[in-house]
Scaffold this motif. Sequence first.
Motif, mmCIF file in Angstrom:
data_model
loop_
_atom_site.group_PDB
_atom_site.id
_atom_site.type_symbol
_atom_site.label_atom_id
_atom_site.label_comp_id
_atom_site.label_asym_id
_atom_site.label_seq_id
_atom_site.Cartn_x
_atom_site.Cartn_y
_atom_site.Cartn_z
ATOM 1 N N THR A 261 29.691 46.453 23.557
ATOM 2 C CA THR A 261 29.329 45.026 23.432
ATOM 3 C C THR A 261 30.490 44.208 22.898
ATOM 4 O OG1 THR A 261 28.358 45.583 21.281
ATOM 5 C CG2 THR A 261 26.865 45.413 23.150
ATOM 6 N N THR A 262 31.243 44.743 21.924
ATOM 7 C CA THR A 262 32.413 44.013 21.417
ATOM 8 C C THR A 262 33.457 43.842 22.506
ATOM 9 O OG1 THR A 262 33.261 46.133 20.599
ATOM 10 C CG2 THR A 262 32.082 44.739 19.031
ATOM 11 N N LEU A 265 32.350 41.069 24.738
ATOM 12 C CA LEU A 265 32.517 39.767 24.090
ATOM 13 C C LEU A 265 33.969 39.300 24.165
ATOM 14 C CD1 LEU A 265 30.246 40.146 20.930
ATOM 15 C CD2 LEU A 265 29.926 38.541 22.808
ATOM 16 N N LYS A 266 34.889 40.215 24.001
ATOM 17 C CA LYS A 266 36.294 39.837 24.113
ATOM 18 C C LYS A 266 36.617 39.349 25.512
ATOM 19 C CE LYS A 266 38.028 42.885 20.468
ATOM 20 N NZ LYS A 266 38.859 44.092 20.152
ATOM 21 N N GLN A 269 35.309 35.849 25.830
ATOM 22 C CA GLN A 269 36.147 34.882 25.121
ATOM 23 C C GLN A 269 37.391 34.545 25.921
ATOM 24 O OE1 GLN A 269 36.953 36.541 21.286
ATOM 25 N NE2 GLN A 269 34.862 36.139 20.504
ATOM 26 N N GLU A 361 38.087 36.357 15.390
ATOM 27 C CA GLU A 361 36.904 36.531 16.242
ATOM 28 C C GLU A 361 35.833 35.492 15.918
ATOM 29 O OE1 GLU A 361 35.523 40.468 15.803
ATOM 30 O OE2 GLU A 361 37.249 41.403 16.816
ATOM 31 N N LEU A 365 34.245 32.947 18.566
ATOM 32 C CA LEU A 365 32.797 32.877 18.839
ATOM 33 C C LEU A 365 32.251 31.480 18.563
ATOM 34 C CD1 LEU A 365 31.653 36.278 17.279
ATOM 35 C CD2 LEU A 365 31.694 35.687 19.707
#
Length: 667
Positions: A261-262, A265-266, A269, A361, A365
């Motif tokens: 998941t991280t 997310l990157k 972004q 981060e 976000l």
Amino acid sequence: MDRRSLAQELRRWAVDEMGLPPQKAPSEEMLQRLFIGQCADIWKFIIRHVYSQRNVRKVEGNLLWYQQLHQSEAQRTAEEEEQKRRKLLCKEILELRTELQHLQEQIQSAEREVVNQDLNCERAQDSCRRSLLLHAFSKKKEAECELLSQSNKKLHFRCEQLQEIRRASQREVMFAAVDSDLPSSALLEPEVLRDLREVCQLRFKFLRSLHNDAVYGSTHPDKEDVRSLSHQQWISMAEKVWSTHAPNHILSALERLAGSTTHELKKVQSTLSADRSKANGAIPALSHQAKEHSVSKSFCETAQDPEETLPSFNSLIQEGWAHAVMVSSQLHQVHIQAQELSEHLADKIQEIHKQLSDGTELSQLTRAAFDAELRCVILRGCRDALLQECRTLQEEAAGRKQEVMLLQQQKHNIEEACLLLDKKQRQIQILIKGNSASKSQIRRSSLEAQKYIHDKLIPRPQDVKQESERLQDSIQKELKNFSAVSLPTLLRVSTDGLNQIPARDLSINRITNPHGLYYGIYKAIYESVNLPLYKAPESVLSHVADMKKRLFLLRSQLSSRTNAINKIQRAMKKIPDPDTDHLVQLLTAHYNHQTEEMVPKLQHLVQQCDKSLEYGKAVQATVTDWWEQPAQLCLPWEEREGLTLRQWRERWTMAVTALQRATGNRS
């Protein structure tokens, strides 16, 4: 039976029955004289029903003797029957005693049997109760044993599961790398990771639905049921995961999911930072389009307002040109405001982006969330504009519906007016026809009158003039003459058949004549005593006497009322404050006085009632005595063969005296 045989029977009755010596007995010829008229029936009755005292005593003695014999025999038979009845009763008593003893023995034996049966029933019931209790206890114990066996099976199954989990925890689970570019289908995912992903996705959907409802403020009763079902499903899936997989495998799978998941997310972004410039250019364009849409909508609304009157073509052109100039100026101002706002918004966005360009981060976000929120606000503004336009369109549709209804009402009114106009036109045509007919009739009558004048009146003008002079003011003259005539004089009556006399001269009430001398006095008297004019003069005195009586009665009532009022006022002056104790004493004294006066009166009335009751009894006794008197005294009006009972009695005494005289002369 003739007189001779009847005389023989009478002589035989007198000699044999009454004991008359044969020498003194009258002859048959003398006896035949007694049978004159209706006496024969009486002597027949006497011969048949009258007996001497000696024979009567003998018959009475015989009757008494036979009565005594009958009584003695009846007494003897009664005694014998009584003895027989006593014997029978004794026998029955003995039999009843034996039966009673036998019944008592049977009752005692039955009581013993009943007691034994009751004891047996109690024992049987006790045994049944005990058996039921034992059966219920055995069932309860069986159910407890089954529960224990089931719980034992569950525990055994759980132990086996835990042993399997312990064995599985000793094995290592291989996960793919997070930053590997291989597709997900190329590698086999472990079962733990797949189950955890399903659980996490289900929970993510649940939380996202809650977030959307909180943001948009939409609540629906069906969603609550869906959420409760999804929550229960998530709990059951989580329990299944915890019960089927080892804890270390679950932790490693969670770490793997968190890493993936991280990484995603990157990537998001990085894509958001690339699309930031495009988003900054699209925001002012969208706001400018929204402003233009609102301005065009307002212009359409203003252009659609109807005019009450129909103006000229030049005025319409001038108004349209002025409206277009005004709208263009408003649009220019709106464009300027939109540009200013878009520039201000772009500046604000750049400032926020600069503040969030730390590279951490959290800032990334936050920047992504800000961009998403900004996009949501823009879309929400578009949505609000569309909703506002829909509302305006609905209002316009409602207004158009009202206009249509008004037009329909006007159409209906116009149709009714047309019908009314047709009706009026028909009536006018009928009136025109009637007027033409009346005009033609008037012309015809005028022609006839002119013809009559030319033919009849013009040839004789002197006669017409004389007749018109004679008939001039004839009605007024007749009225004057009629007013001078007395109407009562017209009512005349002929008494002798020749001369007619006015009827009022023959009336006894000559005073009522309006032309009389005393009519005014008569009328004044009647009005003063309030008496109608149609009543006779002799009724005046009685009416005046009644009025005097009424006046005297009213005066007496008035005087008594004034005396009572004065007495009360004097008493009130003497006793300004009423004394309740004194009033109670007066009331008790009044009650005592009433009792002292009323008790003797009541006693006297009671005595009178007793006397009247005694008198009633005496009257009743006299009535009964009168009722029991002989018929000749009670019914003197009854007759038989032309004679009353008293007359028959006198005739009987006369016959007896004559018979005694005849017998005395012979002796």
